[in-house]
Write an enzyme that holds these catalytic residues in place. Sequence first.
Site, PDB file in Angstrom:
ATOM      1  N   GLU A  57       3.656  -4.936   7.671  1.00  0.00           N
ATOM      2  CA  GLU A  57       2.802  -4.217   8.449  1.00  0.00           C
ATOM      3  C   GLU A  57       3.232  -3.650   9.822  1.00  0.00           C
ATOM      4  OE1 GLU A  57       2.225  -6.704   6.720  1.00  0.00           O
ATOM      5  OE2 GLU A  57       0.309  -5.725   4.980  1.00  0.00           O
ATOM      6  N   GLY A  64       0.261  -5.090   0.839  1.00  0.00           N
ATOM      7  CA  GLY A  64      -0.530  -5.321  -0.505  1.00  0.00           C
ATOM      8  C   GLY A  64       0.266  -6.074  -1.514  1.00  0.00           C
ATOM      9  N   GLU A  85       0.108  -9.975  -0.214  1.00  0.00           N
ATOM     10  CA  GLU A  85      -0.984 -10.923  -0.119  1.00  0.00           C
ATOM     11  C   GLU A  85      -1.995 -10.415  -1.621  1.00  0.00           C
ATOM     12  OE1 GLU A  85      -1.630  -7.053   2.264  1.00  0.00           O
ATOM     13  OE2 GLU A  85      -2.559  -8.310   4.259  1.00  0.00           O
ATOM     14  N   ALA A 110       0.409  -1.333   0.122  1.00  0.00           N
ATOM     15  CA  ALA A 110      -0.195   0.028   0.236  1.00  0.00           C
ATOM     16  C   ALA A 110       0.895   1.008  -0.268  1.00  0.00           C
ATOM     17  CB  ALA A 110      -1.103   0.013   1.430  1.00  0.00           C
TER      18      ALA A 110
HETATM   19  N1  COA Z   1       4.575   3.868  -0.354  1.00  0.00           N
HETATM   20  C1  COA Z   1       4.703   4.318  -1.055  1.00  0.00           C
HETATM   21  N2  COA Z   1       5.873   4.909  -1.952  1.00  0.00           N
HETATM   22  C2  COA Z   1       6.888   3.595  -1.452  1.00  0.00           C
HETATM   23  C3  COA Z   1       7.000   2.697  -1.455  1.00  0.00           C
HETATM   24  C4  COA Z   1       4.943   2.429  -0.398  1.00  0.00           C
HETATM   25  N3  COA Z   1       4.646   1.117  -0.002  1.00  0.00           N
HETATM   26  N4  COA Z   1       7.269   1.668  -1.181  1.00  0.00           N
HETATM   27  C5  COA Z   1       7.881   2.718  -1.918  1.00  0.00           C
HETATM   28  N5  COA Z   1       7.984   3.587  -2.344  1.00  0.00           N
HETATM   29  C6  COA Z   1       8.835   4.524  -2.879  1.00  0.00           C
HETATM   30  C7  COA Z   1      10.098   5.653  -2.015  1.00  0.00           C
HETATM   31  O1  COA Z   1       9.485   6.023  -0.952  1.00  0.00           O
HETATM   32  C8  COA Z   1      10.089   5.775  -2.971  1.00  0.00           C
HETATM   33  O2  COA Z   1      10.206   6.981  -3.345  1.00  0.00           O
HETATM   34  P1  COA Z   1      10.975   8.216  -3.009  1.00  0.00           P
HETATM   35  O3  COA Z   1      11.846   8.271  -4.210  1.00  0.00           O
HETATM   36  O4  COA Z   1       9.827   9.600  -3.657  1.00  0.00           O
HETATM   37  O5  COA Z   1      11.052   8.132  -1.616  1.00  0.00           O
HETATM   38  C9  COA Z   1      10.453   5.010  -4.004  1.00  0.00           C
HETATM   39  O6  COA Z   1       9.490   4.260  -3.822  1.00  0.00           O
HETATM   40  C10 COA Z   1      11.933   4.309  -4.281  1.00  0.00           C
HETATM   41  O7  COA Z   1      11.819   3.217  -2.884  1.00  0.00           O
HETATM   42  P2  COA Z   1      13.135   4.040  -2.308  1.00  0.00           P
HETATM   43  O8  COA Z   1      12.938   3.305  -0.272  1.00  0.00           O
HETATM   44  O9  COA Z   1      13.724   4.475  -2.407  1.00  0.00           O
HETATM   45  O10 COA Z   1      14.029   2.095  -2.820  1.00  0.00           O
HETATM   46  P3  COA Z   1      15.407   1.472  -2.314  1.00  0.00           P
HETATM   47  O11 COA Z   1      16.054   0.438  -2.794  1.00  0.00           O
HETATM   48  O12 COA Z   1      15.503   1.865  -0.818  1.00  0.00           O
HETATM   49  O13 COA Z   1      13.850  -0.009  -0.946  1.00  0.00           O
HETATM   50  C11 COA Z   1      11.972  -1.023  -0.438  1.00  0.00           C
HETATM   51  C12 COA Z   1      12.939  -0.390  -1.831  1.00  0.00           C
HETATM   52  C13 COA Z   1      10.797  -1.920  -0.958  1.00  0.00           C
HETATM   53  C14 COA Z   1      12.904  -1.808   0.275  1.00  0.00           C
HETATM   54  C15 COA Z   1      11.658   0.050   0.493  1.00  0.00           C
HETATM   55  O14 COA Z   1      10.613   1.132  -0.422  1.00  0.00           O
HETATM   56  C16 COA Z   1      10.658  -0.227   1.372  1.00  0.00           C
HETATM   57  O15 COA Z   1      10.459  -0.666   2.285  1.00  0.00           O
HETATM   58  N6  COA Z   1       9.443  -0.188   0.919  1.00  0.00           N
HETATM   59  C17 COA Z   1       8.347   0.248   1.711  1.00  0.00           C
HETATM   60  C18 COA Z   1       7.664  -1.612   1.469  1.00  0.00           C
HETATM   61  C19 COA Z   1       6.190  -1.252   2.852  1.00  0.00           C
HETATM   62  O16 COA Z   1       6.525  -1.833   4.070  1.00  0.00           O
HETATM   63  N7  COA Z   1       5.186  -2.074   2.273  1.00  0.00           N
HETATM   64  C20 COA Z   1       4.090  -2.361   3.250  1.00  0.00           C
HETATM   65  C21 COA Z   1       3.274  -1.227   3.203  1.00  0.00           C
HETATM   66  S1  COA Z   1       1.781  -2.027   4.504  1.00  0.00           S
END
Ligand code: COA
Length: 258
Positions: free
Chosen positions: A131, A108, A111, A63
């Site tokens: 989460e 998500g 999921e 999400a």
């Molecule tokens: N919601 C919103 N934006 C997200 C996102 C999410 N779930 N996951 C990634 N993004 C965005 C980041 O904020 C970033 O945007 P920005 O450049 O404007 O800051 C872009 O996508 C790239 O992600 P980034 O975190 O810079 O890449 P990374 O390689 O360092 O890490 C992840 C990748 C997937 C490990 C990390 O983005 C992450 O942990 N995301 C959240 C995952 C999560 O908790 N999902 C469950 C939600 S309930």
Amino acid sequence: MPIDLERRGAIAIVTMNRPEALNAFDHEQLRLISETFEEIAGDGSIRCVILTGAGDRAFAAGADIKEMKDLDGEGGLAFGRLGHRATRSVEQLPQPVIAAVNGFALGGGCELALAADIRLASENAVFAQPEVSLGIPPGWGGSQRLPRLIGPGLASEMILSGRRVKAEEALRIGLVNSVWPLAELMPKAIQLAETIAANSPLAVRSAKQLIGLAFNGQTIDGLDTEARAFGAAFTTGDQREGMTAFVEKRTANFADPS
Ligand code: COA
């Protein structure tokens, strides 16, 4: 479009296409997923569906935390219900769905893959239900479908720790059916979809429904409870702290519960 639909004969390929946010779901993308699958449900010429993510880094990173951060209890419940509508539209689709997981499948994203009938993964795939690190429980079916797929012990470890599971481990614990080099993932998914599409569509639909019956009675009750718990989490300080910390790129500082 944040969701692309491509036809290849009897196969439909649905691509989550928001690579700048690693295909994270905002409200619009979630709604479009449901609408796309609801449209496919009414098209008898489509016999099998592949669900995948745009780019080579992510299936879907869950999400959209930036959008979800400011929801209240009512908004959280509505967002959870929208997520359930999307995952149910995949699970309940009359035609089989193959998730081709081509990178991060988090929250998500995991999921949605769990709602598919079959999961194939690329070698760079990473699965997690993170989460609880954001101050909320899983809200789009993960608390019900993950234990059903890999058993309660392993599912509890993944959900309660938020730990990431790489492709090789995902294969070992039955979270995915097979793992392929990234370039081979889609050809393999298409090959499997073509094999399924060549079978009797009526028998395939019937078999999918029967397999679903093995588990779904219990899952439906659990999904409703999950939706309420997910909404209630948006009335807590932990949700605000967890998601603000993600946006501010720092570690969350959760208080002890009273
Ligand atoms: N919601 C919103 N934006 C997200 C996102 C999410 N779930 N996951 C990634 N993004 C965005 C980041 O904020 C970033 O945007 P920005 O450049 O404007 O800051 C872009 O996508 C790239 O992600 P980034 O975190 O810079 O890449 P990374 O390689 O360092 O890490 C992840 C990748 C997937 C490990 C990390 O983005 C992450 O942990 N995301 C959240 C995952 C999560 O908790 N999902 C469950 C939600 S309930």
